[in-house]
Enzyme design. Structure first.
Site, PDB file in Angstrom:
ATOM      1  CB  SER A  62      -5.095  -9.221 -14.758  1.00 29.37           C
ATOM      2  OG  SER A  62      -4.832 -10.599 -14.655  1.00 29.37           O
ATOM      3  CG  HIS A 123      -6.879  -9.017 -24.954  1.00 32.99           C
ATOM      4  ND1 HIS A 123      -5.927  -8.076 -24.631  1.00 32.99           N
ATOM      5  CD2 HIS A 123      -6.539 -10.132 -24.268  1.00 32.99           C
ATOM      6  CE1 HIS A 123      -5.056  -8.609 -23.785  1.00 32.99           C
ATOM      7  NE2 HIS A 123      -5.412  -9.845 -23.544  1.00 32.99           N
ATOM      8  CG  HIS A 406      -3.017 -17.369 -19.228  1.00 29.83           C
ATOM      9  ND1 HIS A 406      -4.341 -17.539 -19.565  1.00 29.83           N
ATOM     10  CD2 HIS A 406      -2.938 -16.150 -18.623  1.00 29.83           C
ATOM     11  CE1 HIS A 406      -5.023 -16.472 -19.170  1.00 29.83           C
ATOM     12  NE2 HIS A 406      -4.201 -15.621 -18.597  1.00 29.83           N
TER      13      HIS A 406
END
Length: 511
Positions: A62, A123, A406
């Protein structure tokens, strides 16, 4: 208001998958989207790999997606930047890392490396951790400890053991480092002010408090026995000779190797804020030398940043603001940063003529329990804004296909798609009533693949699939295939503006 309203609707996590099995989008009853695909011009847009500035074959996400959409150009992501820096060797000469090593020598203190242990690339990336271990070795540091946050979202939900084994092999090979704690990202990487979770992560690292295990592998095995998989592994302290391998103490150095900011902020604040109010720290504040891999928040004090932000000039929001247009950004909590901060190229500033509306995401443990999330509330609010006729451009994000995708729960993902379809059935006609144009697209895939095609188990990660672009209200235009960077130039084309020179994307409307 100017000539026409142009509205971009981002269905977060809505990809195109030719396979039907495990495809919650295909299985959902979605009469509105199906009709739009039949009746209006549409094409496919690529959202992964080099098309969005990521390594080849790397799934989009995203943050990356919204940055590329808003920038109107391919933006080379932090992942690519850091990996390249390791390959080129300048990584090992970074002043911030050298200062962290110097701090350890000066105080005879420990170096702690923490972050998400996976190659999900959303991440963090485990190769960056290996780069830091190599750095520590070159600096001749002896007391080097790794605090592993397990993933299970951007990689399979039960893959931690493999990552631990690989890390242990690397530690042996490089000759430095020891695993001190392990825990799921649910605790260490919260982003919704659930401080009670963050406290458990902090206490494990600072106080050596939590579950105990003799090794990282044992911690994983015991956790799996309790049916707690990677994301939810309770903070566990690795013990040696009856006491913790290592805890974080005064004047230690910490390098947090996550590069995505949103889920890195809370735990960073717990370590670095003098007047911290998230929870009571038993030892209170104590100084540490804290290195953030990237800029998590420019207001943070007591941190240094290794890879500083590269600024993006003339993003879509900035450019239309200069042209005097009014714009609205609207989303629920989970995706609010994406339609504002990331869409604006990592700039916190609100442009002139830009309004923002945040609708709270529901407070549930996991979103399969409420697959509609706050979509209906977002829709009510955006309809109110459309009817006010104050805006030239509206950017709206529906979080459901991604956040529910998710969870890996197929029926919930299907319900999520059905909820947003119902919402689109109200929003699109409202824009068309004003002779407006609606672009429906996505930032990356997720809900179109809910099972792992190799193992048959649940698939909780993003995909590398393309996403749709449907253009409604512009007549029978011809569209070409493209990438996310082409969406801003397409919207400027519809608004009747030349794109700025910084935008290298091209309009997807074939002239």
């Amino acid at each position: 208001m100017k000539d026409k309203l142009v509205m971009l609707i981002i269905l977060d996590g809505y990809g195109i998958n030719p396979r039907k099995e495990g495809n919650a989008i295909e299985a959902a009853n979605k009469p509105n989207i199906d009709r739009f695909m039949r009746e209006y011009p549409n094409t496919i847009v690529r959202t992964s790999g080099m098309d969005v500035g990521l390594p080849d074959g790397q799934m989009g996400n995203s943050e990356v997606g919204h940055t590329n959409i808003g920038a109107g150009r391919i933006v080379y992501q932090e992942l690519t930047r850091i990996t390249k820096s390791i390959q080129d060797g300048d990584f090992f000469e970074k002043k911030e890392f050298l200062d962290a090593a110097e701090n350890c020598r000066k105080h005879n203190s420990k170096l702690h490396l923490f972050g998400l242990l996976s190659d999900g690339g959303v991440h963090s990336h485990n190769t960056h951790l290996y780069g830091l271990l190599e750095f520590a070795k070159r600096q001749n540091l002896k007391d080097v400890y790794v605090h592993c946050f397990f993933d299970g979202r951007d990689v399979p939900p039960d893959s931690a053991m493999g990552y631990v084994e690989e890390l242990e092999n690397k530690i042996r090979e490089i000759g430095v480092g020891e695993i001190a704690t392990v825990m799921g990202r649910y605790y260490a990487m919260d982003r919704d002010n659930r401080w009670e979770r963050v406290k458990l992560a902090y206490d494990a690292m600072v106080l050596g408090r939590g579950n105990q295990a003799q090794s990282a592998k044992e911690a994983v095995a015991e956790s799996y026995k309790r049916q707690e998989f990677d994301e939810f592994v309770k903070p566990t302290v690795i013990m040696k000779n009856g006491s913790p391998v290592a805890t974080v103490g005064e004047n230690d150095s910490i390098i947090f190797f996550n590069f995505r900011p949103d889920r890195a902020r809370e735990i960073t604040r717990a370590f670095t804020e003098v007047n911290f109010s998230g929870f009571e720290r038993e030892k209170g504040y104590f100084p540490v030398f804290f290195v953030c891999m990237t800029q998590y928040d420019k207001t943070f004090e007591n941190v240094v940043v290794a890879f500083k932000p590269e600024s993006l000039e003339n993003t879509f929001g900035e450019y239309i603001s200069k042209k005097g247009l009014r714009q609205l950004r609207i989303a629920e909590t989970e995706k609010y940063a994406h339609v504002t901060f990331f869409f604006n190229g990592g700039v916190e500033a609100v442009y002139e003529g830009e309004d923002r509306i945040l609708i709270n995401s529901p407070k549930v443990a996991t979103y399969d329990l409420k697959p509609e999330m706050s979509a209906y509330e977002v829709t009510d609010k955006v309809l109110e804004c459309i009817n006010k006729k104050e805006y030239d451009v509206i950017i709206l994000n529906y979080a459901n296909p991604d956040m529910v995708g998710h969870t890996g729960v197929f029926e919930a993902a299907k319900a999520a798609i059905e909820a947003i379809d119902e919402c689109l059935g109200k929003v699109v006609p409202a824009v068309l009533e004003q002779n407006g144009v609606v672009l429906i697209t996505a930032d990356h895939g997720n809900s179109e693949q809910m099972i792992d095609y190799e193992t048959g188990g649940p698939f909780t990660a993003h995909t590398t699939n393309p996403v749709p672009l449907i253009v409604i209200g512009l007549g029978d235009v011809k569209l070409r295939e493209g990438r996310l960077a082409d969406l801003a130039p397409t919207m400027l084309d519809i608004l009747g503006f030349e794109k700025p020179k910084e935008m290298t994307g091209e309009s997807l409307i074939v002239k």
